[in-house]
Design a protein around this motif. Structure first.
Motif, PDB file in Angstrom:
ATOM      1  N   ARG A  42       0.858  -1.196   0.000  1.00 25.08           N
ATOM      2  CA  ARG A  42       0.000   0.000   0.000  1.00 25.08           C
ATOM      3  C   ARG A  42       0.885   1.234   0.000  1.00 25.08           C
ATOM      4  N   LEU A  43       0.545   2.172  -0.869  1.00 22.55           N
ATOM      5  CA  LEU A  43       1.267   3.437  -0.970  1.00 22.55           C
ATOM      6  C   LEU A  43       0.272   4.571  -0.758  1.00 22.55           C
ATOM      7  N   VAL A  44       0.609   5.487   0.106  1.00 27.66           N
ATOM      8  CA  VAL A  44      -0.281   6.606   0.403  1.00 27.66           C
ATOM      9  C   VAL A  44       0.503   7.903   0.280  1.00 27.66           C
ATOM     10  N   GLU A  45       0.089   8.718  -0.686  1.00 24.43           N
ATOM     11  CA  GLU A  45       0.722  10.008  -0.880  1.00 24.43           C
ATOM     12  C   GLU A  45       0.017  11.078  -0.050  1.00 24.43           C
ATOM     13  N   SER A  46       0.754  12.110   0.285  1.00 22.02           N
ATOM     14  CA  SER A  46       0.173  13.251   0.972  1.00 22.02           C
ATOM     15  C   SER A  46       1.045  14.472   0.703  1.00 22.02           C
ATOM     16  N   GLY A  47       0.520  15.642   1.076  1.00 21.62           N
ATOM     17  CA  GLY A  47       1.298  16.862   0.965  1.00 21.62           C
ATOM     18  C   GLY A  47       0.883  17.794  -0.153  1.00 21.62           C
ATOM     19  N   GLY A  48       0.062  17.317  -1.074  1.00 23.64           N
ATOM     20  CA  GLY A  48      -0.367  18.181  -2.154  1.00 23.64           C
ATOM     21  C   GLY A  48      -1.355  19.234  -1.670  1.00 23.64           C
ATOM     22  N   ARG A  49      -1.267  20.405  -2.258  1.00 22.56           N
ATOM     23  CA  ARG A  49      -2.175  21.506  -1.916  1.00 22.56           C
ATOM     24  C   ARG A  49      -2.028  22.602  -2.944  1.00 22.56           C
ATOM     25  N   VAL A  50      -2.735  23.699  -2.743  1.00 25.75           N
ATOM     26  CA  VAL A  50      -2.613  24.869  -3.600  1.00 25.75           C
ATOM     27  C   VAL A  50      -1.478  25.741  -3.066  1.00 25.75           C
ATOM     28  N   VAL A  51      -0.594  26.144  -3.966  1.00 28.34           N
ATOM     29  CA  VAL A  51       0.545  26.973  -3.587  1.00 28.34           C
ATOM     30  C   VAL A  51       0.753  28.026  -4.671  1.00 28.34           C
ATOM     31  N   GLN A  52       1.260  29.170  -4.283  1.00 26.49           N
ATOM     32  CA  GLN A  52       1.511  30.229  -5.247  1.00 26.49           C
ATOM     33  C   GLN A  52       2.790  29.953  -6.032  1.00 26.49           C
ATOM     34  N   ALA A  53       2.836  30.476  -7.228  1.00 29.25           N
ATOM     35  CA  ALA A  53       4.038  30.333  -8.055  1.00 29.25           C
ATOM     36  C   ALA A  53       5.251  30.855  -7.284  1.00 29.25           C
ATOM     37  N   GLY A  54       6.333  30.106  -7.381  1.00 32.67           N
ATOM     38  CA  GLY A  54       7.540  30.441  -6.639  1.00 32.67           C
ATOM     39  C   GLY A  54       7.640  29.757  -5.301  1.00 32.67           C
ATOM     40  N   GLY A  55       6.547  29.158  -4.863  1.00 34.18           N
ATOM     41  CA  GLY A  55       6.537  28.487  -3.575  1.00 34.18           C
ATOM     42  C   GLY A  55       7.103  27.081  -3.647  1.00 34.18           C
ATOM     43  N   SER A  56       7.040  26.385  -2.529  1.00 34.55           N
ATOM     44  CA  SER A  56       7.588  25.037  -2.449  1.00 34.55           C
ATOM     45  C   SER A  56       6.620  24.111  -1.732  1.00 34.55           C
ATOM     46  N   LEU A  57       6.801  22.827  -1.966  1.00 37.12           N
ATOM     47  CA  LEU A  57       5.998  21.792  -1.331  1.00 37.12           C
ATOM     48  C   LEU A  57       6.870  20.583  -1.083  1.00 37.12           C
ATOM     49  N   ARG A  58       6.473  19.780  -0.095  1.00 38.51           N
ATOM     50  CA  ARG A  58       7.089  18.473   0.077  1.00 38.51           C
ATOM     51  C   ARG A  58       5.995  17.419   0.072  1.00 38.51           C
ATOM     52  N   LEU A  59       6.082  16.537  -0.896  1.00 39.02           N
ATOM     53  CA  LEU A  59       5.162  15.417  -0.974  1.00 39.02           C
ATOM     54  C   LEU A  59       5.756  14.228  -0.231  1.00 39.02           C
ATOM     55  N   SER A  60       4.880  13.429   0.354  1.00 41.42           N
ATOM     56  CA  SER A  60       5.302  12.217   1.054  1.00 41.42           C
ATOM     57  C   SER A  60       4.596  11.015   0.451  1.00 41.42           C
ATOM     58  N   CYS A  61       5.270   9.883   0.516  1.00 36.07           N
ATOM     59  CA  CYS A  61       4.683   8.609   0.086  1.00 36.07           C
ATOM     60  C   CYS A  61       5.028   7.577   1.154  1.00 36.07           C
ATOM     61  N   ALA A  62       4.031   7.175   1.914  1.00 34.93           N
ATOM     62  CA  ALA A  62       4.225   6.183   2.968  1.00 34.93           C
ATOM     63  C   ALA A  62       3.903   4.801   2.429  1.00 34.93           C
TER      64      ALA A  62
ATOM     65  N   VAL B 101       9.070   7.896   1.314  1.00 34.64           N
ATOM     66  CA  VAL B 101       9.879   8.681   0.391  1.00 34.64           C
ATOM     67  C   VAL B 101       9.262  10.070   0.274  1.00 34.64           C
ATOM     68  N   TYR B 102      10.106  11.035  -0.051  1.00 32.65           N
ATOM     69  CA  TYR B 102       9.671  12.425  -0.120  1.00 32.65           C
ATOM     70  C   TYR B 102      10.077  13.036  -1.451  1.00 32.65           C
ATOM     71  N   LEU B 103       9.275  13.963  -1.908  1.00 36.47           N
ATOM     72  CA  LEU B 103       9.621  14.726  -3.085  1.00 36.47           C
ATOM     73  C   LEU B 103       9.517  16.201  -2.721  1.00 36.47           C
ATOM     74  N   GLN B 104      10.662  16.833  -2.533  1.00 34.71           N
ATOM     75  CA  GLN B 104      10.714  18.263  -2.240  1.00 34.71           C
ATOM     76  C   GLN B 104      10.683  19.021  -3.556  1.00 34.71           C
ATOM     77  N   MET B 105       9.731  19.927  -3.675  1.00 30.83           N
ATOM     78  CA  MET B 105       9.530  20.660  -4.914  1.00 30.83           C
ATOM     79  C   MET B 105       9.738  22.140  -4.628  1.00 30.83           C
ATOM     80  N   MET B 106      10.684  22.759  -5.325  1.00 30.24           N
ATOM     81  CA  MET B 106      11.037  24.146  -5.083  1.00 30.24           C
ATOM     82  C   MET B 106      10.700  24.992  -6.308  1.00 30.24           C
ATOM     83  N   ALA B 107      10.561  26.285  -6.066  1.00 28.48           N
ATOM     84  CA  ALA B 107      10.357  27.261  -7.147  1.00 28.48           C
ATOM     85  C   ALA B 107       9.287  26.788  -8.126  1.00 28.48           C
ATOM     86  N   LEU B 108       8.137  26.442  -7.589  1.00 29.41           N
ATOM     87  CA  LEU B 108       7.066  25.873  -8.413  1.00 29.41           C
ATOM     88  C   LEU B 108       6.479  26.903  -9.369  1.00 29.41           C
ATOM     89  N   ASN B 109       6.033  26.413 -10.511  1.00 29.25           N
ATOM     90  CA  ASN B 109       5.336  27.259 -11.475  1.00 29.25           C
ATOM     91  C   ASN B 109       4.060  26.550 -11.906  1.00 29.25           C
TER      92      ASN B 109
END
Length: 125
Positions: free
Chosen positions: A2-22, A78-86
């Motif tokens: 089983r894989l469960v992702e989390s961390g997605g949301r609305v973010v402004q351009a230039g922002g960052s997010l970290r997604l997780s997968c448990a 596992v994590y996916l760090q996303m920077m400087a989003l557009n």
């Protein structure tokens, strides 16, 4: 498995997010963990992949330098760090697992046996 992702949301351009997968329900040392997102007119597009044991990491050219893939073996996450989003980064991001010893390119979505439900990332301009 089983894989469960989390961390997605609305973010402004230039922002960052970290997604997780448990991950749960298996022994993950022999898996490659991939991140994918939909692409217009084709199957899911490769974003990044990481191995649990050796920490080998690869990125699509389109995200190289902006995304960082990492893992926490103790948490089976596992994590996916996303920077400087557009806005072009807007998508549902999926986590997937592929047996490391199976043939097939880890950059190809169909080679992955297990998938999470996805987490929505929306980048507003």
């Amino acid at each position: 498995v089983r894989l469960v992702e989390s961390g997605g949301r609305v973010v402004q351009a230039g922002g960052s997010l970290r997604l997780s997968c448990a991950a749960s329900g298996g022994t993950f040392n022999n898996y490659v963990m991939g991140w994918f997102r939909p692409a217009p007119g084709k199957e899911r597009e490769f974003v990044s992949a990481i191995t649990w044991s050796g920490g080998s990491i690869d990125y699509a050219d389109s995200v190289k330098g902006g995304y960082t893939n990492s893992r926490d073996n103790a948490r089976n996450t596992v994590y996916l760090q996303m920077m400087a989003l557009n806005p072009e980064d807007t998508a549902v991001y999926y986590c997937a697992a592929k047996w490391i010893h199976s043939s097939g390119n880890y950059r190809t979505a169909k080679e992955y046996a297990y998938w999470g439900q996805g987490t929505q990332v929306t980048v507003s301009s």
